[in-house]
Design an enzyme around this catalytic site. Sequence first.
Site, PDB file in Angstrom:
ATOM      1  CG  ASN A  11      -1.673   1.237   1.470  1.00 29.13           C
ATOM      2  OD1 ASN A  11      -1.798   2.061   0.557  1.00 29.13           O
ATOM      3  ND2 ASN A  11      -2.210   1.412   2.670  1.00 29.13           N
ATOM      4  CD1 TRP A  12       3.758   1.191  -2.443  1.00 23.06           C
ATOM      5  CD2 TRP A  12       3.781   2.054  -4.504  1.00 23.06           C
ATOM      6  NE1 TRP A  12       4.611   0.429  -3.205  1.00 23.06           N
ATOM      7  CE2 TRP A  12       4.645   0.930  -4.468  1.00 23.06           C
ATOM      8  CE3 TRP A  12       3.642   2.755  -5.711  1.00 23.06           C
ATOM      9  CZ2 TRP A  12       5.351   0.504  -5.591  1.00 23.06           C
ATOM     10  CZ3 TRP A  12       4.348   2.322  -6.828  1.00 23.06           C
ATOM     11  CH2 TRP A  12       5.196   1.212  -6.761  1.00 23.06           C
ATOM     12  CE  LYS A  13       0.266   3.281   4.832  1.00 22.50           C
ATOM     13  NZ  LYS A  13       0.169   3.380   6.279  1.00 22.50           N
ATOM     14  CG  HIS A  97      -5.714   1.485   5.254  1.00 26.81           C
ATOM     15  ND1 HIS A  97      -5.283   2.395   6.185  1.00 26.81           N
ATOM     16  CD2 HIS A  97      -4.690   0.624   5.054  1.00 26.81           C
ATOM     17  CE1 HIS A  97      -4.032   2.096   6.525  1.00 26.81           C
ATOM     18  NE2 HIS A  97      -3.651   1.032   5.853  1.00 26.81           N
ATOM     19  CD  GLU A  99      -2.844   5.114   6.985  1.00 27.05           C
ATOM     20  OE1 GLU A  99      -2.840   5.263   5.761  1.00 27.05           O
ATOM     21  OE2 GLU A  99      -1.885   4.608   7.619  1.00 27.05           O
ATOM     22  CD  GLU A 169      -3.377  -3.098   7.225  1.00 30.19           C
ATOM     23  OE1 GLU A 169      -2.257  -3.313   6.749  1.00 30.19           O
ATOM     24  OE2 GLU A 169      -4.021  -2.061   7.017  1.00 30.19           O
ATOM     25  N   GLY A 175       2.516   1.604  10.923  1.00 30.08           N
ATOM     26  CA  GLY A 175       3.462   2.714  10.831  1.00 30.08           C
ATOM     27  C   GLY A 175       4.133   3.053  12.158  1.00 30.08           C
ATOM     28  CB  SER A 215       5.427  -2.458  11.882  1.00 31.77           C
ATOM     29  OG  SER A 215       4.955  -1.157  12.209  1.00 31.77           O
ATOM     30  N   GLY A 236       2.816  -1.369   4.303  1.00 30.42           N
ATOM     31  CA  GLY A 236       2.821   0.068   3.999  1.00 30.42           C
ATOM     32  C   GLY A 236       4.237   0.544   3.761  1.00 30.42           C
ATOM     33  N   GLY A 237       4.848   1.116   4.786  1.00 34.59           N
ATOM     34  CA  GLY A 237       6.165   1.749   4.678  1.00 34.59           C
ATOM     35  C   GLY A 237       7.213   0.917   3.947  1.00 34.59           C
TER      36      GLY A 237
HETATM   37  C1  PEP Z   1      -0.676  -0.208   6.105  1.00 33.38           C
HETATM   38  O1  PEP Z   1      -0.761   0.991   5.928  1.00 33.38           O
HETATM   39  O2  PEP Z   1      -1.524  -0.971   5.623  1.00 33.38           O
HETATM   40  C2  PEP Z   1       0.449  -0.700   6.894  1.00 33.38           C
HETATM   41  C3  PEP Z   1       0.405  -1.912   7.361  1.00 33.38           C
HETATM   42  O3  PEP Z   1       1.487   0.179   7.126  1.00 33.38           O
HETATM   43  P1  PEP Z   1       2.939  -0.176   7.756  1.00 33.38           P
HETATM   44  O4  PEP Z   1       3.414  -1.433   7.068  1.00 33.38           O
HETATM   45  O5  PEP Z   1       3.783   1.010   7.416  1.00 33.38           O
HETATM   46  O6  PEP Z   1       2.743  -0.384   9.205  1.00 33.38           O
END
Ligand code: PEP
Length: 251
Positions: A11-13, A97, A99, A169, A175, A215, A236-237
Amino acid sequence: MSTRRPLIAGNWKMYKTIAEAQKTASELIDRTAAADSVDIMIAPPFTAIASVAGIAANSRVAVGAQDLFWENDGAYTGEIAPGMLTEAGCRYVIIGHSERRQHFAETDETVNRKIAAAVKAGLVPILCIGESEAQREADETFSVLDKQVKRGLKGLFAKDLKKLVIAYEPIWAIGTGKTATSDQAQEVHRFLRQVLVELFDADFAQSVRILYGGSVKPANIAELMSMEDIDGALVGGASLDAETFARIVTF
Ligand code: PEP
């Protein structure tokens, strides 16, 4: 690990210009060309979807969107219809998600409408669910997740949800660098499969891929993937860098 085919999704957000997205996608495609036992998906921002899909055509990397709207067209300024995503080359769509729930007023009801619209358009929905830190501390994790799954899938039938993916999640792990332990994640994934048995049936529950997100990085993916009910990851990151993400894909 289960017999379900693993899915590693990125997920590149709201990161990456079109040029940056193209560069990362090309590098990822090269680095994962031999990863034939895993499905791979990246979800760039809307502006980069079509060009990344062009680059990823005929590769092992599928493209997804980070959201969609449930109507096919109309006066909905700022929204993107399911058919627009398929036309742009999307196969997957992330829905609900945390967010989006937190910053854009998504509810289980809007998530439910979006899942139904995605299925109708032939997109693979990735339903995101997760508890907050306060909910975990108050021992509400299972009841929160139970509600999110049941409300998110309300009115839908197993036959429509053959490709459904669920991403667990925990909000406190997104994050933050805090990962749920593999045992904590496995406990929740097993519970979620039970919820799917209750809602549908055992065969369906066994077929659904349940991803862990929060993470995930090269150092913890193998341990997570060794658990029976963990079928992949939503990253994500660590998906923003092709070399790092490829190391997760090829765990
Ligand atoms: C996400 O945004 O779906 C996520 C899991 O982020 P991260 O891997 O950065 O925790």
